[in-house]
Design a protein around this motif. Structure first.
Motif, short mmCIF file in Angstrom:
data_model
loop_
_atom_site.label_atom_id
_atom_site.label_comp_id
_atom_site.label_asym_id
_atom_site.label_seq_id
_atom_site.Cartn_x
_atom_site.Cartn_y
_atom_site.Cartn_z
N VAL A 189 -7.12 -12.22 41.26
CA VAL A 189 -6.16 -12.16 42.38
C VAL A 189 -4.84 -11.66 41.81
CG1 VAL A 189 -4.95 -13.49 44.14
CG2 VAL A 189 -7.29 -14.12 43.49
N CYS A 190 -4.33 -10.56 42.36
CA CYS A 190 -3.05 -10.04 41.88
C CYS A 190 -1.94 -10.67 42.72
CB CYS A 190 -3.02 -8.51 42.02
SG CYS A 190 -1.40 -7.83 41.61
N PRO A 191 -1.11 -11.53 42.11
CA PRO A 191 -0.07 -12.22 42.88
C PRO A 191 0.90 -11.24 43.54
CG PRO A 191 -0.11 -13.00 40.59
CD PRO A 191 -1.08 -11.87 40.67
N ASN A 192 1.14 -10.13 42.89
CA ASN A 192 2.08 -9.14 43.47
C ASN A 192 1.50 -8.51 44.74
OD1 ASN A 192 4.52 -8.68 41.64
ND2 ASN A 192 2.81 -8.92 40.23
N MET A 193 0.20 -8.27 44.72
CA MET A 193 -0.45 -7.67 45.89
C MET A 193 -0.52 -8.66 47.05
SD MET A 193 -1.53 -4.61 46.01
CE MET A 193 -1.63 -3.17 44.96
N LYS A 194 -0.41 -9.95 46.72
CA LYS A 194 -0.52 -10.97 47.77
C LYS A 194 0.85 -11.44 48.26
CE LYS A 194 -5.03 -11.14 47.63
NZ LYS A 194 -5.39 -9.74 47.33
N CYS A 203 4.41 -4.30 39.57
CA CYS A 203 3.10 -4.20 38.92
C CYS A 203 3.32 -4.41 37.43
CB CYS A 203 2.48 -2.83 39.18
SG CYS A 203 1.05 -2.51 38.12
N PRO A 204 2.80 -5.52 36.88
CA PRO A 204 2.98 -5.78 35.45
C PRO A 204 2.50 -4.62 34.57
CG PRO A 204 2.09 -7.72 36.53
CD PRO A 204 2.09 -6.61 37.56
N MET A 205 1.44 -3.92 34.99
CA MET A 205 0.98 -2.79 34.16
C MET A 205 2.03 -1.67 34.17
SD MET A 205 -2.41 -0.51 33.88
CE MET A 205 -2.85 -0.31 35.55
N ALA A 206 2.59 -1.38 35.34
CA ALA A 206 3.62 -0.33 35.40
C ALA A 206 4.81 -0.69 34.51
CB ALA A 206 4.06 -0.13 36.85
N CYS A 244 -2.23 -2.58 30.08
CA CYS A 244 -3.42 -2.89 30.88
C CYS A 244 -3.00 -3.61 32.16
CB CYS A 244 -4.39 -3.79 30.10
SG CYS A 244 -3.75 -5.44 29.82
N CYS A 245 -3.94 -3.68 33.09
CA CYS A 245 -3.74 -4.53 34.28
C CYS A 245 -4.24 -5.90 33.89
CB CYS A 245 -4.54 -3.97 35.45
SG CYS A 245 -4.75 -5.21 36.75
N ASN A 246 -3.34 -6.88 33.88
CA ASN A 246 -3.80 -8.20 33.39
C ASN A 246 -4.79 -8.87 34.33
OD1 ASN A 246 -1.85 -8.83 35.24
ND2 ASN A 246 -0.34 -9.46 33.71
N ILE A 247 -4.88 -8.39 35.55
CA ILE A 247 -5.87 -8.96 36.49
C ILE A 247 -7.28 -8.47 36.11
CG2 ILE A 247 -6.55 -9.19 38.94
CD1 ILE A 247 -3.66 -10.28 38.12
N HIS A 248 -7.40 -7.17 35.88
CA HIS A 248 -8.72 -6.61 35.52
C HIS A 248 -9.09 -6.95 34.07
CE1 HIS A 248 -7.99 -4.33 39.21
NE2 HIS A 248 -9.29 -4.17 39.25
N ASP A 249 -8.07 -7.00 33.21
CA ASP A 249 -8.33 -7.23 31.79
C ASP A 249 -8.86 -8.65 31.53
OD1 ASP A 249 -7.99 -5.85 29.15
OD2 ASP A 249 -6.82 -7.66 28.72
N ASN A 274 -5.88 -1.48 49.53
CA ASN A 274 -7.15 -2.22 49.63
C ASN A 274 -7.06 -3.66 49.11
OD1 ASN A 274 -8.77 -0.10 50.65
ND2 ASN A 274 -8.97 0.81 48.63
N TYR A 275 -6.02 -4.01 48.35
CA TYR A 275 -5.90 -5.37 47.81
C TYR A 275 -5.01 -6.28 48.67
CZ TYR A 275 -7.52 -3.41 43.26
OH TYR A 275 -8.21 -2.81 42.25
N GLN A 276 -4.48 -5.77 49.76
CA GLN A 276 -3.57 -6.58 50.58
C GLN A 276 -4.31 -7.70 51.30
OE1 GLN A 276 0.17 -6.11 51.20
NE2 GLN A 276 -0.41 -5.58 49.11
N PRO A 332 -12.53 0.80 36.61
CA PRO A 332 -12.31 1.23 35.22
C PRO A 332 -11.12 0.59 34.52
CG PRO A 332 -11.89 3.04 36.76
CD PRO A 332 -12.47 1.92 37.56
N GLU A 333 -10.33 -0.23 35.24
CA GLU A 333 -9.27 -1.00 34.57
C GLU A 333 -9.84 -2.20 33.82
OE1 GLU A 333 -6.23 -2.10 37.40
OE2 GLU A 333 -5.86 -0.03 37.98
N CYS A 334 -11.18 -2.42 33.94
CA CYS A 334 -11.80 -3.55 33.22
C CYS A 334 -12.09 -3.15 31.77
CB CYS A 334 -13.12 -3.94 33.89
SG CYS A 334 -12.92 -4.57 35.55
N GLY A 366 2.09 -2.87 49.64
CA GLY A 366 1.47 -2.66 48.33
C GLY A 366 2.51 -3.08 47.31
N VAL A 367 2.58 -2.37 46.19
CA VAL A 367 3.58 -2.71 45.17
C VAL A 367 4.54 -1.53 44.97
CG1 VAL A 367 2.18 -4.47 44.02
CG2 VAL A 367 2.01 -2.08 43.28
N HIS A 368 5.61 -1.79 44.20
CA HIS A 368 6.75 -0.87 44.16
C HIS A 368 6.36 0.57 43.78
CE1 HIS A 368 10.66 0.74 42.80
NE2 HIS A 368 11.12 -0.02 43.76
FE1 SF4 Z 1 -0.77 -3.76 38.96
FE2 SF4 Z 1 -1.80 -5.78 40.41
FE3 SF4 Z 1 -2.80 -3.29 40.61
FE4 SF4 Z 1 -3.19 -4.70 38.42
S1 SF4 Z 1 -3.97 -5.18 40.46
S2 SF4 Z 1 -2.60 -2.56 38.50
S3 SF4 Z 1 -1.25 -5.81 38.22
S4 SF4 Z 1 -0.73 -3.98 41.17
#
Ligand code: SF4
Ligand code: 13P
Length: 304
Positions: free
Chosen positions: A258-263, A86-89, A170-175, A25-27, A198-200, A60-62
């Protein structure tokens, strides 16, 4: 090549390769537009495992491609951008989790699907942002360790009686979404309903009308009688929200979500991946089997 031409080329290659194109959904919109399936990471992997396609192209991401491979070991899983992480992963590793488990004997480990296969393999059960509360409640435990998202864990803690021990990730995008962003958005669009992921942070969630996973937000906004929404998640979701609800208005809680990895993934990467059948994501069989146990335990938890 122009966007339309590239999209056509990709659809042709998908047919030739007996492939299925999945987009989170973030692509980027131009990728979601031509995907066979869009959705959240787990939903996509489950649906892909059920198809006859021999090749899964995961936009998506890895960790998402790994999850697809865990559930579909006989399919080739392509991740068009191997550098989409994914920085959170990355905030938890298998050795670090093993060390923490040694300090907490008998405490079950609930791990968010946004983790590597190796971390899932060290966990008792997985969860998603949609089912974290149900997963914790399904365990007959007084204490659980939830990894790696401290915000998802704090959110779940509001709804369960077991004590949840946090992992400091945490997810630094939501955090980075703050209460101030929501207050300003509410001032600007006073009629709008506020929905956040809920990642916020907890203080952000306190200001919302609804808390949902990405797929949960799509369902909520579709069913709601409201016509305006402030959305607290990665802004790629706005594409699906607007496409599915052309008569409703959607506003970003903050433009910086905006998640740079998703983009990272672009149409040309998808075309090259299908032409060269590379890069392929695989999971070593011993890790896969252990991770599959944790994923399957989660899938066995009744959804409603
Ligand atoms: Fe990871 Fe990006 Fe998803 Fe945040 S939005 S959990 S950083 S892939
Ligand atoms: P969901 O789509 O599962 O809600 O996940 C959010 C996310 O951050 C994925 O990277």
């Amino acid at each position: 090549m122009e966007t339309k031409e590239l999209q056509k080329r990709i659809r042709g290659l998908i047919k030739e390769r007996n492939a299925i194109l999945l987009a989170h959904n973030y692509q980027r919109a131009e990728i979601q537009e031509i995907a066979d399936l869009t959705g959240d990471s787990l939903g996509l992997s489950i649906q892909a495992a059920e198809t006859d396609a021999e090749v899964i192209v995961f936009c998506g991401v890895h960790f998402m491609a790994e999850t697809a491979s865990i559930l579909s070991p006989h399919k080739t899983v392509l991740l068009p951008r191997m550098d989409a992480g994914c920085p959170m992963a990355d905030m938890i590793t298998a050795p670090a989790l093993r060390r923490r488990k040694a300090e907490l004997p008998g405490v079950p480990v609930v791990t968010y699907v946004n983790t590597t296969a190796e971390v899932k393999a060290e966990s008792d059960i997985c969860c998603t942002s949609a089912n974290a509360v149900k997963v914790v409640n399904s365990l007959d435990a007084d204490r659980v360790l939830m990894t790696p998202d401290r915000n998802l864990a704090r959110y779940a803690q509001r709804h369960v009686s077991a004590e949840i021990l946090l992992w400091d990730g945490c997810c630094n995008i939501h955090d980075k979404l703050r209460a101030d962003h929501i207050l300003r958005a509410k001032e600007r669009w006073p009629e709008a309903v506020v929905v956040a992921h809920p990642e916020c942070r907890p203080e952000v969630l306190d200001l919302t009308d609804a808390i949902r996973s990405t797929s949960g937000m799509l369902g909520f906004c579709k069913e709601s009688k409201a016509t305006q929404f402030i959305i607290g998640t990665e802004n790629g979701l706005l594409y699906q929200l607007r496409t599915q609800n052309p008569d409703k208005k959607f506003y970003q809680a903050s433009r910086s979500m905006v998640c740079p990895n998703m983009k990272l993934t672009r149409l040309r990467d998808v075309a090259v991946a299908l032409e060269t059948m590379d890069p392929v994501v695989t999971v070593p069989e011993d890790v896969r089997l252990k991770a599959l146990v944790a994923v399957n335990r989660m899938l066995a938890v009744p959804r409603d």
